[in-house]
Design an enzyme around this catalytic site. Structure first.
Site, short mmCIF file in Angstrom:
data_model
loop_
_atom_site.label_atom_id
_atom_site.label_comp_id
_atom_site.label_asym_id
_atom_site.label_seq_id
_atom_site.Cartn_x
_atom_site.Cartn_y
_atom_site.Cartn_z
N ARG A 62 49.98 35.96 32.64
CA ARG A 62 48.84 35.48 31.62
C ARG A 62 49.09 36.10 30.47
O ARG A 62 49.04 37.22 30.28
CB ARG A 62 47.84 35.97 32.48
N GLY A 76 37.44 28.12 35.81
CA GLY A 76 36.96 29.48 35.93
C GLY A 76 35.32 28.99 36.76
O GLY A 76 35.10 28.72 37.56
N ARG A 77 34.56 29.04 35.47
CA ARG A 77 32.98 29.21 35.87
C ARG A 77 32.71 27.86 36.55
O ARG A 77 31.80 27.86 37.16
CB ARG A 77 32.39 29.14 34.51
N GLN A 96 46.11 39.05 40.85
CA GLN A 96 46.09 39.54 39.70
C GLN A 96 46.00 40.82 39.42
O GLN A 96 45.27 41.51 39.90
CB GLN A 96 44.98 38.72 38.73
N TYR A 137 44.05 43.67 27.72
CA TYR A 137 44.34 45.02 28.54
C TYR A 137 45.78 45.44 28.37
O TYR A 137 46.52 44.92 27.39
CB TYR A 137 44.22 44.33 30.06
#
Ligand SMILES: Cc1cc2nc3c(=O)[nH]c(=O)nc-3n(C[C@H](O)[C@H](O)[C@H](O)COP(=O)(O)O)c2cc1C
Length: 379
Positions: free
Chosen positions: A225, A317-318, A102, A174
């Site tokens: 993304r 993810g987690r 990424q 971002y």
């Protein structure tokens, strides 16, 4: 049960087949060296989780030094990073897992401490709405052009390091999102002023990276993304995102990844609209452009429900931090053995570093339940 739909392979636009519909969502471990080179701890963390998912996406790597957003962040800003990135790609490419790097710039989500005295940069000199945020300076036109080139160089470096693809981080507030957002982009030059012009930076980044791929390795995967909405006023609304996606349809990206707190979530802006966001996006996507969705997916049943609703890839993810062998356990029909809680006793086994633990226990505490034992021990 092992005949889940999410185990079916998927062939991307560029002809590359992904062995299943599962991805590991990008998650920084905040554990790189100060210059952004990879540590052995990080290699071990990725290696442990490789081999199951079809695509494994690294935590964000900054494409230039001003793009660094936090300590311990991976860098892809210069050729010095090549040996470490090569080790990382090799660790991830186990048992046909595709290794995706990424790439990003943090823009105004950084601060002068992380940037060692330098002021953060963004599309415009507008501070993000969070306590203690610094006001960035607007990038000059020359710097904007250079930043776009830095994304291209990062793509080249990722190819040289042996990655299978890059994911452009156009989400989570971002820099790429900052150019698209009417909150952070108040420019009146070719990079801002209208919705169309606010798309110019992200689309220029896609174009240069796609060109590198075309010239150097056509089978290299290009992902994008996005975050579909912002709460700020002015801010990105769903209609803006749908307009950007229509443009992305015509670019050579290979998948679109929506960043959501909950995969089935509806609008965070229009609370009366209860339709899941992915249901709004899927119909306008080019038929050969797959959709990846993330957010609180943990059980095989949840992933399968998402597939049944027409989503092409599920990113986790987690849950893959808690359970690195999730895919293997489902494949083996051993779903009862899947861990859905996290015990501090498992830190070493799970290769969770102290900075990652700290991040999980602060920013992500709510979605990361400790085991009952640890709660009782008040660890
Ligand atoms: C520790 C941690 C680090 C993260 N780092 C990144 C990152 O580098 N890039 C990114 O796009 N998202 C990042 N995210 C967001 C995740 O990719 C994902 O969207 C989010 O955790 C929701 O998915 P989950 O509920 O399956 O964990 C991070 C999340 C966590 C928990």
């Amino acid at each position: 049960m092992t005949n889940y739909h999410f185990f079916k392979p998927y062939t991307l636009r560029n002809g590359v087949t992904i062995k299943n519909r599962l991805a590991m969502s990008p998650m920084t471990e905040q554990s790189s060296f100060e210059d952004g080179s990879i540590t052995n701890d990080e290699i071990a963390y990725y290696r442990l989780r490789a081999g199951g998912v079809g695509m494994m996406i690294t935590g964000c790597a900054n494409v230039n030094d001003l793009g660094k957003g936090f300590e311990g962040e991976l860098s892809v800003a210069n050729r010095k990073m090549l040996p470490g990135l090569t080790r990382l790609a090799n660790a991830m490419k186990l048992n046909h897992t595709k290794a995706i790097l990424q790439i990003f710039s943090a823009g105004r989500m950084s601060n002068s401490k992380v940037l060692r005295g330098k002021q953060p940069v963004s599309a415009s000199a507008v501070a993000p709405l969070r306590p203690g945020a610094e006001t960035p300076r607007a990038l000059t036109n020359e710097e904007v052009e250079q930043t776009i080139k830095d994304f291209a160089s990062a793509t080249q470096l990722a190819i040289d390091a042996g990655f299978d693809g890059v994911e452009l981080h156009g989400a989570n507030t971002y820099l790429m999102q900052q150019f698209f957002s009417p909150h952070s982009n108040r420019r009146t030059d070719k990079w801002g002023g209208t919705l169309e012009k606010r798309m110019n930076f992200p689309l220029a980044v896609v174009a240069v990276c796609a060109e590198v791929i075309k010239q150097r390795k056509p089978s290299f995967i290009l992902g994008y993304r996005i975050s579909p909405e912002e709460l700020e006023t002015p801010g990105i609304r769903l209609a803006d995102t749908l307009a950007l996606i229509k443009k992305l349809n015509d670019t050579p990206i290979d998948y679109l990844h929506i960043s959501l707190a909950d995969a089935f979530a509806s609008s965070i802006v229009d609370r009366d609209d209860h339709q899941p966001i992915f249901e709004k996006i899927k119909p306008i996507l080019a038929p050969d452009l797959p959709l990846m969705v993330v957010g609180h997916l943990a059980t095989p049943a949840q992933v399968e429900k998402l597939m049944a609703a027409g989503v092409d890839f599920a990113a986790m993810g987690r849950e893959l931090i808690r359970e690195p062998k999730w895919v293997q356990k489902v494949e083996a029909g051993d779903e009862k053995a899947i861990r859905y809680t996290f015990s501090l006793r498992d830190l070493d086994e799970l290769k969770v570093t102290p900075p990652l633990l700290n991040f999980l226990m602060t920013a992500f505490r709510k979605g990361f339940p400790l085991s009952t034992d640890d709660e009782q021990l008040k660890l």
